[in-house]
Design a protein around this motif. Structure first.
Motif, PDB file in Angstrom:
ATOM      1  N   VAL A 185       0.839  -1.193   0.000  1.00 51.75           N
ATOM      2  CA  VAL A 185       0.000   0.000   0.000  1.00 51.75           C
ATOM      3  C   VAL A 185       0.877   1.247   0.000  1.00 51.75           C
ATOM      4  CG1 VAL A 185      -1.702   1.315   1.306  1.00 51.75           C
ATOM      5  CG2 VAL A 185      -1.908  -1.163   1.134  1.00 51.75           C
ATOM      6  N   GLU A 186       0.594   2.116  -0.970  1.00 53.29           N
ATOM      7  CA  GLU A 186       1.310   3.396  -1.015  1.00 53.29           C
ATOM      8  C   GLU A 186       0.375   4.470  -0.473  1.00 53.29           C
ATOM      9  OE1 GLU A 186       3.031   6.601  -4.179  1.00 53.29           O
ATOM     10  OE2 GLU A 186       2.276   4.688  -4.920  1.00 53.29           O
ATOM     11  N   ILE A 187       0.708   5.000   0.706  1.00 55.39           N
ATOM     12  CA  ILE A 187      -0.159   5.987   1.356  1.00 55.39           C
ATOM     13  C   ILE A 187       0.219   7.382   0.866  1.00 55.39           C
ATOM     14  CG2 ILE A 187      -0.937   6.905   3.571  1.00 55.39           C
ATOM     15  CD1 ILE A 187      -0.158   4.208   4.827  1.00 55.39           C
ATOM     16  N   GLN A 188      -0.752   8.056   0.212  1.00 61.50           N
ATOM     17  CA  GLN A 188      -0.485   9.377  -0.346  1.00 61.50           C
ATOM     18  C   GLN A 188      -1.251  10.431   0.441  1.00 61.50           C
ATOM     19  OE1 GLN A 188      -2.291   8.252  -4.004  1.00 61.50           O
ATOM     20  NE2 GLN A 188      -0.372   7.653  -4.983  1.00 61.50           N
ATOM     21  N   GLU A 189      -0.682  11.633   0.528  1.00 64.65           N
ATOM     22  CA  GLU A 189      -1.369  12.705   1.240  1.00 64.65           C
ATOM     23  C   GLU A 189      -2.406  13.356   0.328  1.00 64.65           C
ATOM     24  OE1 GLU A 189       1.193  14.739   4.550  1.00 64.65           O
ATOM     25  OE2 GLU A 189       2.351  14.734   2.707  1.00 64.65           O
TER      26      GLU A 189
END
Lengths: 335, 258
Positions: free
Chosen positions: A56-60
């Motif tokens: 999972v790539e958590i983006q703002e």
């Protein structure tokens, strides 16, 4: 280090898995990082996502409206968005739906300098200078709040600014009396970053106004696809596990979160995680799995927003949400 | 034939609106993406007082910024063309400030000057300043040396050469700068409002977008367009009054009689 340990544990536990490549899964947050996001980082760092075969790539993000628009046009098929804001989007034709509601009461609050505390009571609202960030979660619920008090938005001097930091600057520089933000986010963080003592009053405490709040939402056409549904189930299960783990291990959750957001001290991060964990359920969802929302709460949110904030009510509340992709505790991977 | 020619632009707009309306209805475009023009028109009429209030705020900021730009840019252009040393002294810095993106420094203005009128006026000023200076300097340098020699040989003083020869020859250039700046000034005021405001059309754009009131948002854009167009044509009208002799106006008249 922690990731490596997590991965090694995974390798030992499931040697068959070893060669399997993790599937990339982008997930956009509603805002810049704050304590409420800790459980997602916990799920990532503790290897819960990896155990479900996900990277999972958590983006703002830069505000719920903006992020909901990104979900609607499939730029980010799954994201973290304020439920009230999403409801307004759905009634305007956005093809999105909540698949898990993590904050089920509104943390929206007036946040002000402690040395110029205003508004702390209803009589002080009229004429106050209130800063909001255009495109964030505050406008939908604030409109309902003012309506419930028999006032209009025009009764305050509303100052819109373009980015998250600007509304904080406006309050610190006394160009605004208060900003609309989350009681467990801006208040403690601004105090930490600037040394200025901050105070806050929740809209809920002032006028009993609340709606379902932060939710994981997904694009409808994206979630039609069987393969995506499977991805979504795995993502939600690991996220639920991350939330459960954070609920039980607050200090460790704060610590993990700080690795992603080093500006936070342990004290403030913990304060934010603690605040977050007080509003993850309503009366109706006690004992239910994390993220599981009750149709009665959706009805209440819709009633509030349609009565006071010009939301066009939907006869079928199921257009807003579904619980079908959530898992039951203890949220462990299916084998 | 001439009547048809005159009506052509209006017909074009009508066809455009009809296609838009039909497209939205046929393809059932959701309102958060694009409202039909009829809905925009209804909102424009219903919310006219609101648009007028916010429109006036933006117009005021824009005019003030533009007036400041004109008041500073023209004397500066005269000084630059009069003295090479001053030119070398001031031009690099001016260029530096022009190259810095206004959108990037606008948030600083919020911190320095608050959410009032000042930061918007300043952004409008900064954004419309440069084209005026550049075009005015080019204009002031455009007089041929033969013309100057002629004026001198007829006994004109330095001031007379400037006021009666150099300045009039520069006007066509100056006005092309003024027209470009006029369209930029509106954008400048709106950029200023985007960064932080409690009123103005830029503020209204942000709030309506945030509330997903797309029809009102489009009505706001229409209002902005109207302000921009009126301002542009006002400057062009001034140009026609001041330099009716200029080639661009002659050419148009010729074309009309043919």
């Amino acid at each position: 280090m922690r990731i490596i340990v997590g991965l090694m544990a995974l390798l030992l536990a499931a040697p068959v898995f070893a060669q399997q490549k993790l599937e990339k899964f982008p997930f956009r947050l509603n805002w810049t990082l704050y304590g409420e996001h800790a459980p997602f980082f916990v799920a990532r760092d503790k290897g819960f996502y990896a155990a479900e075969g996900l990277e999972v790539e958590i983006q703002e993000g830069s505000g719920s409206t903006t992020v909901a628009q990104l979900v609607a046009n499939s730029t980010s098929p799954v994201a973290y968005v304020d439920a009230a804001t999403m409801m307004r989007g759905v009634t305007n034709g956005m093809p999105v739906k909540a698949v898990g509601v993590t904050l089920q009461q509104s943390p929206m609050a007036f946040i002000y300098r402690a040395d110029a505390a205003r508004p702390t009571k209803i009589s002080e609202i009229k004429g106050s200078r209130i800063a909001i960030t255009a495109g964030d979660a505050s406008l939908a619920i604030f409109t309902a709040f003012m309506g419930k008090l028999g006032m209009k938005l025009e009764d305050v001097q509303m100052i819109t600014v373009a980015n998250p930091a600007s509304k904080e600057q406006a309050v610190l520089a006394k160009q605004a009396d208060a900003l609309l933000g989350y009681f467990m986010d801006q208040g403690p963080r601004m105090q930490l970053q600037t040394g200025v003592k901050m105070g806050w009053t929740r809209l809920y405490d002032m006028a009993g106004v609340t709606t379902l709040s932060s939710a994981i939402i997904a694009n409808n056409s994206w979630s039609q696809d069987a393969k995506n549904q499977d991805l979504l189930r795995r993502f939600l299960r690991a996220s639920q596990r991350g939330w459960q783990y954070s609920f039980e291990n607050r200090a460790e959750a704060a610590e993990i979160f700080r690795k992603a957001a080093p500006v936070f001290t342990q004290e403030i991060a913990l304060l934010e995680v603690d605040g977050t964990m007080t509003i993850i359920r309503t009366e109706r969802t006690k004992g239910k799995p994390i993220g599981w929302s009750d149709i009665g709460d959706w009805k209440d949110s819709q009633d509030l927003l349609s009565t006071f904030a010009k939301l066009n009510p939907q006869s079928d509340l199921n257009v807003y949400f579904t619980n079908q992709f959530l898992s039951e505790a203890p949220y462990l991977p299916k084998k | 034939m001439p009547v048809v020619n005159k009506l052509a632009p209006y017909a074009g707009i009508l066809v455009f609106l009809a296609v838009w309306e039909a497209g939205v209805r046929v393809f059932k475009v959701p309102t958060y993406l694009m409202p039909p023009p009829s809905a925009v028109a209804v909102v424009f009429v219903n919310e006219f007082p609101k648009l007028l209030f916010h429109g006036w705020v933006t117009t005021y900021e824009m005019l003030l910024g533009y007036a400041m730009a004109v008041a500073i840019a023209i004397p500066l252009a005269i000084a630059i063309t009069a003295s090479q040393r001053f030119d070398r002294f001031v031009t690099p810095q001016m260029l530096f400030f022009q190259v810095v993106p206004k959108v990037a420094i606008a948030p600083l203005f919020l911190v320095w000057f608050g959410v009032g009128t000042t930061p918007k006026v300043l952004v409008a000023f900064l954004i419309s300043f440069f084209p005026i200076v550049i075009d005015a300097s080019v204009g002031l340098r455009s007089m041929s040396s033969e013309m100057r020699d002629l004026a001198r040989s007829m006994g004109a003083s330095r001031w007379q050469v400037f006021a009666q020869f150099r300045l009039p020859t520069s006007l066509p250039y100056l006005f092309s700068g003024l027209k470009v700046a006029a369209t930029l000034a509106v954008a400048g005021a709106v950029v200023g409002e985007f960064v932080g405001a409690d009123k103005g059309l830029g503020y209204l754009l942000l709030v309506t977008n945030s509330n997903m009131e797309t029809a009102l948002m489009f009505a706001t854009i229409v209002a902005l367009t109207i302000i921009g167009l009126v301002f542009f044509y006002a400057v062009e009208f001034l140009e026609a009054l001041l330099i009716p002799w200029h080639v661009t106006h002659r050419v148009r008249e010729d074309a009309g009689t043919m």
